[in-house]
Design an enzyme around this catalytic site. Structure first.
Site, PDB file in Angstrom:
ATOM      1  N   SER A 184     -10.281   5.596  -4.607  1.00 34.68           N
ATOM      2  CA  SER A 184     -11.245   6.680  -4.791  1.00 34.68           C
ATOM      3  C   SER A 184     -10.788   7.698  -5.839  1.00 34.68           C
ATOM      4  CB  SER A 184     -11.496   7.365  -3.454  1.00 34.68           C
ATOM      5  OG  SER A 184     -10.284   7.823  -2.868  1.00 34.68           O
TER       6      SER A 184
ATOM      7  N   LYS B  31       1.192  10.121   5.465  1.00 35.00           N
ATOM      8  CA  LYS B  31       1.310   8.763   6.012  1.00 35.00           C
ATOM      9  C   LYS B  31       2.591   8.079   5.524  1.00 35.00           C
ATOM     10  CE  LYS B  31      -3.715   8.280   6.572  1.00 35.00           C
ATOM     11  NZ  LYS B  31      -4.896   7.376   6.490  1.00 35.00           N
TER      12      LYS B  31
ATOM     13  N   LYS C  17       0.856  -1.181   0.000  1.00 35.10           N
ATOM     14  CA  LYS C  17       0.000   0.000   0.000  1.00 35.10           C
ATOM     15  C   LYS C  17       0.892   1.230   0.000  1.00 35.10           C
ATOM     16  CE  LYS C  17      -3.525   2.502   2.532  1.00 35.10           C
ATOM     17  NZ  LYS C  17      -4.573   2.440   3.550  1.00 35.10           N
TER      18      LYS C  17
ATOM     19  N   LYS D 178      -2.234  -1.480  -3.819  1.00 33.40           N
ATOM     20  CA  LYS D 178      -3.091  -0.304  -3.739  1.00 33.40           C
ATOM     21  C   LYS D 178      -2.247   0.951  -3.802  1.00 33.40           C
ATOM     22  CE  LYS D 178      -6.015   2.015  -0.464  1.00 33.40           C
ATOM     23  NZ  LYS D 178      -6.423   2.118   0.899  1.00 33.40           N
TER      24      LYS D 178
ATOM     25  N   ARG E 168     -10.861   9.845   2.012  1.00 35.43           N
ATOM     26  CA  ARG E 168     -10.737  10.507   3.320  1.00 35.43           C
ATOM     27  C   ARG E 168     -11.905  11.452   3.548  1.00 35.43           C
ATOM     28  NH1 ARG E 168      -4.114  11.270   3.022  1.00 35.43           N
ATOM     29  NH2 ARG E 168      -3.683   9.024   2.890  1.00 35.43           N
TER      30      ARG E 168
ATOM     31  N   TYR F 258     -15.253   1.090  -6.702  1.00 33.56           N
ATOM     32  CA  TYR F 258     -16.522   1.785  -6.450  1.00 33.56           C
ATOM     33  C   TYR F 258     -17.445   1.656  -7.654  1.00 33.56           C
ATOM     34  CZ  TYR F 258     -13.704   3.568  -2.684  1.00 33.56           C
ATOM     35  OH  TYR F 258     -12.881   3.643  -1.585  1.00 33.56           O
TER      36      TYR F 258
ATOM     37  N   GLU G 290       7.422  -6.741   1.182  1.00 36.38           N
ATOM     38  CA  GLU G 290       6.196  -6.601   1.987  1.00 36.38           C
ATOM     39  C   GLU G 290       5.266  -7.794   1.757  1.00 36.38           C
ATOM     40  OE1 GLU G 290       5.176  -4.740   4.301  1.00 36.38           O
ATOM     41  OE2 GLU G 290       6.175  -2.790   4.213  1.00 36.38           O
TER      42      GLU G 290
HETATM   43  C1  PBG Z   1      -7.476   3.442   5.569  1.00 35.47           C
HETATM   44  C2  PBG Z   1      -7.726   3.281   4.109  1.00 35.47           C
HETATM   45  C3  PBG Z   1      -7.531   4.231   3.093  1.00 35.47           C
HETATM   46  C4  PBG Z   1      -8.056   3.665   1.936  1.00 35.47           C
HETATM   47  C5  PBG Z   1      -8.517   2.389   2.273  1.00 35.47           C
HETATM   48  N1  PBG Z   1      -8.284   2.169   3.611  1.00 35.47           N
HETATM   49  C6  PBG Z   1      -7.022   5.623   3.120  1.00 35.47           C
HETATM   50  C7  PBG Z   1      -5.680   5.920   3.595  1.00 35.47           C
HETATM   51  O1  PBG Z   1      -4.827   5.046   3.765  1.00 35.47           O
HETATM   52  O2  PBG Z   1      -5.447   7.114   3.838  1.00 35.47           O
HETATM   53  C8  PBG Z   1      -8.124   4.356   0.597  1.00 35.47           C
HETATM   54  C9  PBG Z   1      -9.169   3.846  -0.331  1.00 35.47           C
HETATM   55  C10 PBG Z   1      -9.526   4.776  -1.440  1.00 35.47           C
HETATM   56  O3  PBG Z   1      -8.903   5.843  -1.663  1.00 35.47           O
HETATM   57  O4  PBG Z   1     -10.475   4.447  -2.140  1.00 35.47           O
HETATM   58  N2  PBG Z   1      -6.255   3.072   6.030  1.00 35.47           N
END
Ligand code: PBG
Length: 331
Positions: free
Chosen positions: A281, A224, A201, A255, A211, A320, A240
């Site tokens: 998203s 992050k 990720k 991701k 968010r 989505y 990982e």
């Molecule tokens: C939470 C999480 C996130 C997403 C899925 N789980 C956001 C992040 O890590 O800030 C993102 C999913 C998306 O953007 O559709 N840890």
């Protein structure tokens, strides 16, 4: 040994629809899709999310209706994310292991109405529950603590499993969390609860609308990058993935999705484990914006991108667009 032109004409097999169907190497079906859904408080509530046009938060009754819709479309799994009320967010994210939190109520309601006709995937990370929007516990300098966070994530995962979650999906990127969660699940008798690890990720700019959807965007200060991966790295992604498999992940995830298909392909080539990708998203928003601007046909963009995930080696895709895509695929 191969023929050459004109004996060889690759266009022959592309000339007609039946022939294209016959030669198609990759198949996309609704069974390849996982549908992420956002849960909110209330009854009969639908809240459109402005940065995700066409996506809403639903109260628990609406989530049940979406789950039933997914079943009728042939989508095998939904993924739930809560928009926790502001007064239930705290620095320690304790709402994450409240057995009556929004997530658990949604899980139980779907389980009660749908039985085992649909899988329920739940995200493990503290960001929908913390006052600071980070995925874990922070020290005085704002650094996200690893081992202290893992201990809390274990409680969160067990809370979700007890409510009836089928797939626990840790999205937090703490070191060692898959092993800790797997051991706790085994000790708690949850032998058949799967773990889909968000293994690779990335610290991505594509998460903005998510968010907004869970209400953590305005709270988050900084970024992050001390736990999510550097977009420059792919060898590290393989490390990982190897670790998460060794720790007991049943499947792994990459991701975001489309900008990281090279990672999907490498993981698929190296490991004998199901690989999923999350079309996040920001990717969804890009497709919608392109379609709204007349820059491309929405349906074609959706199906082409999802097919690309399958071609790269994905077992399935979180998107989505799942319901829309399934409708298109079902004709
Ligand atoms: C939470 C999480 C996130 C997403 C899925 N789980 C956001 C992040 O890590 O800030 C993102 C999913 C998306 O953007 O559709 N840890």
């Amino acid at each position: 040994m191969t023929a050459s032109y004109p004996a060889l004409r690759l266009r022959r097999s592309r000339a007609t629809g039946w022939s294209r169907a016959l030669h198609r190497e990759t198949v996309l079906t609704p069974a390849d899709l996982i549908w992420p859904l956002f849960v909110t408080e209330g009854q009969g509530v639908e809240e459109p999310i402005h940065s995700l046009p066409g996506v809403s938060r639903w109260s628990v009754d609406g989530i049940v209706a979406r789950a039933q819709e997914a079943i009728s479309l042939g989508i095998p799994c939904i993924a739930l994310f809560p928009n926790t009320q502001p007064d239930r967010r705290s620095n320690d994210g304790a709402e994450a292991f409240n057995p009556d939190n929004l997530m658990c109520r949604a899980i139980r309601a779907v389980r009660q109405e749908c039985g085992d006709r649909i899988g329920i995937l739940t995200d493990v990370a503290l960001d929908p529950y913390t006052a600071h929007g980070q995925d874990g516990l922070v020290d005085d300098d704002g650094y996200v603590l690893n081992d202290e966070t893992v201990a809390v994530l274990v409680d969160q995962a067990i809370n979700q499993a007890q409510a009836g979650a089928d797939i626990i999906a840790p999205s937090d990127m703490m070191d060692g969390r898959v092993k800790a969660i797997r051991m706790a699940l085994e000790m708690g008798g949850h032998h058949n609860v799967q773990i889909m690890a968000y293994a690779a990720k990335y610290a991505s700019a594509f998460y903005g609308p998510f968010r907004d959807a869970v209400g953590s965007g305005g709270l988050l200060k900084g970024d992050k990058k001390s736990y999510q991966m550097d977009p420059a790295n792919s060898e590290e992604a393989l490390r990982e993935v190897a670790l998460d498999i060794a720790e007991g992940a049943d499947s792994v995830m990459v991701k975001p999705g489309l900008p990281y298909l090279d990672i999907v392909a490498k993981v698929k080539a190296r490991f004998d484990v199901p690989v999923f990708a999350y079309q996040v998203s920001g990717e969804y928003a890009m497709i919608e914006a392109a379609a709204a601007a007349g820059a491309g046909d929405r349906d074609a963009l959706v199906l082409e991108t999802l097919m690309a995930f399958k071609r790269a080696g994905c077992t399935g895709i979180l998107t989505y667009h799942a319901a829309h895509a399934a409708r298109l695929l079902n004709g």
